[in-house]
Design an enzyme around this catalytic site. Sequence first.
Site, short mmCIF file in Angstrom:
data_model
loop_
_atom_site.label_atom_id
_atom_site.label_comp_id
_atom_site.label_asym_id
_atom_site.label_seq_id
_atom_site.Cartn_x
_atom_site.Cartn_y
_atom_site.Cartn_z
N ASN A 133 0.88 -1.17 0.00
CA ASN A 133 0.00 0.00 0.00
C ASN A 133 0.91 1.22 0.00
O ASN A 133 1.49 1.56 1.02
CB ASN A 133 -0.90 -0.02 1.25
CG ASN A 133 -1.77 1.22 1.34
OD1 ASN A 133 -1.80 2.04 0.40
ND2 ASN A 133 -2.47 1.37 2.45
N LYS A 161 0.17 4.22 -0.33
CA LYS A 161 -0.49 5.41 0.25
C LYS A 161 -0.25 6.61 -0.67
O LYS A 161 -0.24 6.45 -1.88
CB LYS A 161 -0.01 5.62 1.68
CG LYS A 161 -0.19 4.35 2.53
CD LYS A 161 0.01 4.55 4.00
CE LYS A 161 -0.20 3.23 4.72
NZ LYS A 161 -0.09 3.34 6.16
N HIS A 193 -9.45 1.31 4.87
CA HIS A 193 -8.20 1.52 5.60
C HIS A 193 -8.46 2.48 6.76
O HIS A 193 -9.25 3.42 6.64
CB HIS A 193 -7.13 2.09 4.66
CG HIS A 193 -5.76 2.03 5.24
ND1 HIS A 193 -5.34 2.91 6.21
CD2 HIS A 193 -4.74 1.16 5.05
CE1 HIS A 193 -4.11 2.58 6.57
NE2 HIS A 193 -3.72 1.53 5.89
N GLY A 211 2.74 2.41 10.73
CA GLY A 211 3.72 3.49 10.58
C GLY A 211 4.42 3.87 11.86
O GLY A 211 5.08 4.92 11.92
N GLU A 248 -6.82 4.85 7.87
CA GLU A 248 -6.56 6.26 7.55
C GLU A 248 -7.77 6.88 6.86
O GLU A 248 -8.09 8.06 7.09
CB GLU A 248 -5.29 6.37 6.69
CG GLU A 248 -4.05 6.09 7.52
CD GLU A 248 -2.88 5.51 6.76
OE1 GLU A 248 -2.87 5.53 5.52
OE2 GLU A 248 -1.95 5.01 7.44
N SER A 302 3.65 -1.98 10.33
CA SER A 302 5.10 -2.07 10.55
C SER A 302 5.67 -3.44 10.23
O SER A 302 6.61 -3.89 10.89
CB SER A 302 5.45 -1.64 11.99
OG SER A 302 5.08 -0.29 12.20
N GLU A 316 -5.23 -4.66 10.51
CA GLU A 316 -4.17 -3.68 10.72
C GLU A 316 -4.42 -2.92 12.02
O GLU A 316 -5.21 -1.96 12.03
CB GLU A 316 -4.15 -2.68 9.56
CG GLU A 316 -3.94 -3.31 8.20
CD GLU A 316 -3.39 -2.30 7.20
OE1 GLU A 316 -2.29 -2.53 6.72
OE2 GLU A 316 -4.05 -1.29 6.94
P1 13P Z 1 3.15 0.43 7.59
O1 13P Z 1 3.63 -0.87 7.01
O2 13P Z 1 3.89 1.63 7.07
O3 13P Z 1 3.07 0.38 9.09
O4 13P Z 1 1.65 0.63 7.06
C1 13P Z 1 0.76 -0.43 7.16
C2 13P Z 1 -0.45 -0.06 6.40
O5 13P Z 1 -1.19 0.84 6.79
C3 13P Z 1 -0.72 -0.80 5.17
O6 13P Z 1 -2.01 -0.54 4.70
#
Ligand code: 13P
Length: 252
Positions: free
Chosen positions: A9, A11, A97, A175, A99, A215, A169
């Site tokens: 992803n 982003k 997601h 992150g 976010e 992560s 997640e």
């Molecule tokens: P990270 O791997 O950067 O922690 O992000 C995970 C994520 O949100 C994947 O959709």
Amino acid sequence: MRQKIVAGNWKCNTNVQEGVELAKAVDSIVAEKGADDVTVVLGVPFTHLTSVVDAVNIDRINVSSQNCAAEAKGAYTGEVSVNMVKSTGATHVILGHSERREYYGETSEILNKKLALALEAGLTPIYCCGEALEIREAGTHNEFVVKQLEETIFQLSADDFKKIVIAYEPIWAIGTGVTASSDQAQDMHANLRSAIAAKFGEEIAEETSILYGGSCNPKNASELFANKDVDGGLIGGASLKAEDFIEIINAY
Ligand code: 13P
């Protein structure tokens, strides 16, 4: 058979040219080293979809959007419909997601509209769920995440549910560099699989791919993927470097 999937992803990162280079790098390393029986997906920005589909061998690499509009078409300035996504050659769409839930007010109601449209268009939804730190600390994470499923993908017919990929997640791991421990991931994945079994039956539960995200990196991927209910990963930061992403793909 339950699919093993490693999905990136990206982003809101990379411009089109950088994204094409990254996708080509992933594609050529997958071609060279192989990905065994792992399905590889790249979740790229809308602007990159066509160029990335054209840049990779789509027999090796699946391309996904990170969202879609909640309406099929019409006067929705700035929105990108499932039909538009599908017409690029993309095969998957990441939905729900954290976010998007947190920053863009994406509710279960909105997600249900997007899920229905995505399935109708023949896209595979990668449905994200996961709890915030306060919920984990309060010890109510298992019920919380099952409720997210009950409000959305458990509303689908069994036939449609079978087309869904789930990504667990935990928000506190996204992150942050703090990964869920292997046991924490396995416990939640087993919890979700048993909720799926209760709703749709053992057979469908066994066939559902449940990915871990948060992560995940080349160092911790093998331990996470070794769990019997973890069927791969949804990878953020580490999917932006082709070598790291490939190491994760090869972590099985
Ligand atoms: P990270 O791997 O950067 O922690 O992000 C995970 C994520 O949100 C994947 O959709």
